[in-house]
Design an enzyme around this catalytic site. Structure first.
Site, PDB file in Angstrom:
ATOM      1  N   CYS A  34       0.837  -1.208   0.000  1.00  0.00           N
ATOM      2  CA  CYS A  34       0.000   0.000   0.000  1.00  0.00           C
ATOM      3  C   CYS A  34       0.871   1.258   0.000  1.00  0.00           C
ATOM      4  O   CYS A  34       1.508   1.574   1.006  1.00  0.00           O
ATOM      5  CB  CYS A  34      -0.912  -0.035   1.224  1.00  0.00           C
ATOM      6  SG  CYS A  34      -1.831   1.474   1.541  1.00  0.00           S
ATOM      7  N   CYS A  37      -0.085   3.936   2.554  1.00  0.00           N
ATOM      8  CA  CYS A  37       0.315   3.479   3.895  1.00  0.00           C
ATOM      9  C   CYS A  37       1.779   3.829   4.151  1.00  0.00           C
ATOM     10  O   CYS A  37       2.129   4.336   5.223  1.00  0.00           O
ATOM     11  CB  CYS A  37       0.124   1.973   4.031  1.00  0.00           C
ATOM     12  SG  CYS A  37      -1.567   1.401   3.810  1.00  0.00           S
TER      13      CYS A  37
END
Length: 113
Positions: A34, A37
Site C-alpha cells: 500500500c 500506507c
C-alpha cells in the site's frame, strides 16, 4: 511504553498493547504493498516523537495473518490505511488526516480534552 517509536502490533498482542495501554494508542492498519500506507510512515514517526508523553503509535499489517485482518474488520476496517485512536480500551476516533499538519491538529485537539 513508547519512547517515540512506532511499534508493531498484531492480533496476538492487540489487547496488551492497545486495549490495556495507559496512554492513548493510535494504530495504523496497513498492508505492505500500500503506497499511501508507506507515505504515512515518516509522518507517524514525527508524531510519535512529538506526542510521546501521551500517545503510543503502532501499526498492524492486515495481510500478515487472518487474525490481524479479523481485528481490522472488527473495528470497521474497509480500506488501508485506516488510523484508529484507542483510549481506556475503547475506540475513540477514526483519524481522517493524511498530512502532518492535519494529524497534528486532530491529536492536539484530543490531547486538550
Amino acid at each position: 511504553m513508547s519512547t517515540g517509536t512506532i511499534i508493531e502490533v498484531s492480533a496476538s498482542n492487540f489487547r496488551e498493547v492497545v486495549l490495556n495501554a495507559e496512554k492513548m494508542t493510535l494504530i495504523k492498519f496497513y498492508f505492505e504493498a500500500c503506497k499511501p500506507c508507506k507515505e504515512l510512515n515518516p509522518i507517524l514517526d514525527e508524531l510519535a516523537q512529538e506526542f510521546s508523553d501521551c500517545l503510543v503509535i503502532g501499526s498492524l499489517d492486515i495481510e500478515e495473518s487472518k487474525e490481524n485482518n479479523k481485528v481490522f474488520k472488527n473495528y470497521g476496517g474497509h480500506y488501508a490505511p485506516t488510523m484508529l485512536l484507542f483510549h481506556e480500551g475503547l475506540l475513540k476516533k477514526k483519524l481522517k488526516g493524511r498530512t502532518l499538519e492535519e494529524l497534528r491538529k486532530e491529536l492536539s485537539e484530543l490531547k486538550a480534552v
